[in-house]
Motif scaffolding. Structure first.
Motif, PDB file in Angstrom:
ATOM      1  N   LYS A 163     -57.716 -93.526 -17.404  1.00 46.19           N
ATOM      2  CA  LYS A 163     -58.946 -93.360 -18.173  1.00 46.19           C
ATOM      3  C   LYS A 163     -58.778 -92.199 -19.151  1.00 46.19           C
ATOM      4  N   ASN A 210     -66.137 -91.042  -5.135  1.00 50.65           N
ATOM      5  CA  ASN A 210     -65.009 -91.365  -6.027  1.00 50.65           C
ATOM      6  C   ASN A 210     -64.688 -92.856  -5.997  1.00 50.65           C
ATOM      7  N   GLN A 216     -66.556 -97.894 -12.777  1.00 49.94           N
ATOM      8  CA  GLN A 216     -65.820 -97.692 -14.023  1.00 49.94           C
ATOM      9  C   GLN A 216     -64.896 -98.859 -14.322  1.00 49.94           C
ATOM     10  N   ASN A 273     -65.160 -95.135  -9.183  1.00 48.23           N
ATOM     11  CA  ASN A 273     -63.960 -95.843  -9.676  1.00 48.23           C
ATOM     12  C   ASN A 273     -64.275 -97.320  -9.845  1.00 48.23           C
TER      13      ASN A 273
HETATM   14 MG    MG Z   1     -62.138 -91.357 -10.097  1.00 51.25          MG
END
Ligand code: MG
Ligand code: ADP
Length: 715
Positions: free
Chosen positions: A633, A580, A587, A584
């Motif tokens: 998001k 994650n 992203q 993250n």
């Molecule tokens: Mg995430």
């Protein structure tokens, strides 16, 4: 101090009721003794002393009247005539017989003896003595009737006794010796006798010890018996009015002293002291010099000087200086007692001018005041105690229910909505308690409704979130299936290639769905953790490796550093956390950038740092990072960090996200994610629960990349 209602109430009552009461009591105590009682007592003393003086005056007046009446009685001249006749007879006998010895007493010894035996007037006397004998019995009657004369004497103008009373007031005959002595006395030598003849009026003979002692003071009687006052009245010839003799009455002092020793002196002040106690007042008589004591309850003080023997010259002075003959003595101390006293001159007309005084102990004067003030102070104390007690009781009864309410309020605040106050009083507090109970019941009902509503809302939110997240991957799958259908129907020559691409895409979407399902599953608690030794460095390498393709696609350079470190964790769950964080970071860098990942032991911790050069996090976002469903998001679940935090905290570690240090080269910050975990010893021992690092069930978050429309597979 005034933190309690009951204390406030008590203080209020004390201030408003008791304080003025005490002040009043003290004021009364101060004022009453002096202003009221002393003044009244002084007036009473003055009144009493005036009354006593008046009685003495009246007594003296009566004696004057007696003497005046008796000296004018016709029989008195007969007696004197009788005496004169006998004198002449004796004179003649002396001249004729030439016997000077036959003079003798005016009365024969036999007569005196008869007199002494009380048998005068019995007819045994000589003819010549008849008139005198009659008058003798008259004098006896006077003595008996008035009862204040010890003896009455009728004296001829030459100083010889003509006759006298022969009995005491009680009727006892006088002694022969006394009578003989009286008859032998030459009264012409007495000053009062001469004055009576000269001034021809009734003369008073002041307090003195009589030479003609009728009787000794009876035993146990005071010395007043031994003193007398005398009254001498002139006797006139009935025709010419010339003075031819003197009638003398000897009055015992006792009767005057009795006047001032009367019970009235004490009775007048009986109200001042409590019954069994005798009031202190007593009275006295001083001579006209205002100094010599003539009468006093203390017999030993007779004839003592007040100024010298008693050491009270100021009293003597006060009497001497007083012109009205009536007034108050200055306050004085006698025998250790402070006293107030009043005096009055009396019997002034006879030149006696005695001073009658009445004194009282100050203790008696102030006794009533003290008693009253004691009563007042006692009453005040009583009121004080009662007021305090009652106020306490009332305060208790008032604050009791309040405290009860307070206790129940706390219970309700702590969540116990079954609490019901039991206050039986029917006042405002009772109503308050009823309202309180009603409120608690309503609260309980409301809470029930609220919990149900919250539950419903939570379920709805969850369902909405799941539906939303599942819908995204389903759309490309549906489109891919449609494409395959079309290809098959048209017999497209590129069918094989298209089939391969579509299959790959669908696999990725299914993987994404699996990921979403795993996230929700994990968020609801997930499977039970199976902790074991995990090499954090190796795990991080594996996660980075999984993201290689994606990073290349996005133009992100990944750099790995650090020595690694052993931690005790569920490898699956820890992998999810790292995945994650890395995804993250990727992203956050839509236009490429750098990702630095390093693991290092620090003290007894292993620290994992993942830094990107992406968009960074604003203060607003930072506040909500770890809240479930929080995402910026379009296609994120917002569960990643919430799950991570729970997993790390279950391992007693910590996770933080913060702006990364300033990057000179890029002129930006990016984000730094830090995970700290407890460090395990380096020497590995094959722990039974150890789970070897294995490739995780999840791949890189390519799905989101697809959904975000960033990935290369987007059609
Ligand atoms: Mg995430
Ligand atoms: P999701 O990834 O599904 O949005 P996360 O809990 O993983 O949910 O992250 C929550 C939010 O935190 C993200 O939407 C993003 O706004 C922010 N965030 C997380 N990591 C970073 C990062 N490296 N850079 C910038 N923002 C980040």
């Amino acid at each position: 101090m005034l933190r309690r209602i009951s204390t406030k109430l008590v203080v209020a009552v004390l201030l408003t009721v008791v304080l003025p009461f005490v002040v009043f009591a003290v004021f009364i105590n101060e004022q009453m003794g002096d202003r009221l009682t002393r003044h009244v007592v002084q007036q009473a003393l003055m009144g009493l002393v005036k009354d006593l003086g008046g009685q003495i005056d009246y007594f003296i007046d009566e004696r004057h009247q007696d003497l005046d009446l008796w000296s004018n009685a016709p029989s008195i001249n007969l007696a004197l005539d009788d005496d004169l006749f006998e004198q002449r007879m004796l004179e003649r006998a002396r001249v004729e017989g030439g016997d000077p010895e036959s003079g003798g007493p005016p009365w024969s010894a036999a007569s005196v003896a008869l007199l002494a035996r009380g048998r005068m007037g019995s007819g045994d006397l000589d003819v010549g003595s008849q008139a005198r004998a009659l008058f003798t019995s008259e004098l006896d009657r006077y003595v008996a009737r008035k009862a204040v004369y010890d003896v009455l004497l009728l004296i001829a103008d030459d100083g010889r006794l003509v006759t006298c009373s022969s009995r005491t007031p009680e009727g006892e005959p006088l002694s022969f010796e006394l009578l003989e002595c009286l008859f032998l006395t030459d009264f012409s030598r007495e000053e009062w006798f001469q004055r009576t003849l000269d001034e021809e009026r009734i003369i008073g003979v002041d307090h003195h010890t009589s030479p003609y002692r009728i009787y000794e003071a009876p035993p146990d009687e005071d010395q007043a018996w031994n003193y007398h006052v005398g009254f001498a009245a002139p006797v006139r010839e009935s025709n010419s009015g010339a003075v031819r003799g003197v009638l003398y009455g000897l009055v015992n002092w006792k009767f005057i002293q009795d006047i001032v020793a009367a019970p009235v002196v004490k009775d007048a002040f009986r109200g001042l002291v409590k019954p069994p106690e005798e009031p202190s007042p007593y009275s006295w008589i001083w001579a006209s010099d205002g100094d010599t004591i003539l009468g006093h309850p203390k017999r030993s003080l007779y004839y003592k000087s007040v100024s010298k023997d008693l050491g009270l010259p100021q009293m003597v002075e006060a009497v001497r200086e007083n012109r009205a003959g009536w007034g108050l003595y200055p306050e004085y101390t006698f025998l250790g007692e402070e006293k107030n006293a009043a005096f009055r001159r009396c019997a002034v007309q006879d030149g006696f001018s005695w001073v009658v005084g009445v004194g009282i102990d100050n203790d008696d004067i102030y006794a009533t005041a003290e008693e009253l003030s004691d009563l007042l102070l006692g009453g005040t104390a009583f009121v004080l105690v009662m007021a305090t007690l009652w106020t306490f009781v009332i305060a208790r009864r008032t604050t009791g229910p309040i405290l009860e309410l307070q206790r129940y309020t706390r219970r309700v605040a702590e969540g116990d909505l079954d609490a019901q106050v039991d206050i039986s009083s029917r006042d405002e507090l009772g109503h308050l308690a009823d309202d309180f109970n009603a409120m608690t019941r309503e609260l309980k009902a409301q809470r029930g409704r609220l919990v149900k509503a919250e539950k419903d809302a939570a379920w709805r939110e969850m369902a909405r979130q799941i539906a939303h997240d599942i819908k995204n991957p389903l759309t490309p799958i549906k489109l891919s299936l449609d494409l395959l259908e079309r290809v098959r129907r048209n017999g497209d020559p590129n069918a094989d290639e298209i089939l391969d691409r579509t299959t790959e895409l669908m696999q990725r979407q299914v993987e994404n769905l699996r990921e979403i399902a795993a996230d929700f599953y994990e968020f609801t608690g997930g499977r039970k953790a199976r902790p074991g030794r995990v090499d954090a460095g190796e795990l991080l390498d594996e996660v980075l490796h999984l993201h290689d393709a994606w990073a290349v696609e996005k133009g992100v350079q990944m750099q790995r550093a650090g020595r690694g470190g052993l931690v005790n964790a569920d490898v699956g769950k820890l992998r999810r956390v790292l995945v994650n964080l890395v995804s993250n970071a990727l992203q956050a860098m839509p236009n490429g950038g750098e990702l630095f990942a390093d693991v290092d032991p620090e003290g007894d911790e292993v620290v994992i740092r993942i830094r990107d050069t992406g968009t960074g996090i604003s203060e607003d976002v930072r506040e909500h990072l770890f809240e479930p469903y929080f995402t910026t998001k379009g296609e994120g679940t917002g569960l990643g960090l919430a799950i991570s935090k729970r997993v790390i905290e279950e391992l007693h570690g910590s996770i933080t996200l913060e702006p990364a240090p300033w990057d000179e080269a890029r002129e930006g910050r990016g984000t730094l994610a830090t995970v700290r975990l407890e460090r395990l010893d380096e020497t590995p021992s094959a722990a039974p629960g150890e789970v070897p690092t294995e490739p995780g069930p999840t791949g890189p978050e390519q799905g989101s990349e697809q959904v975000d429309g960033e990935g290369p597979g987007t059609s």
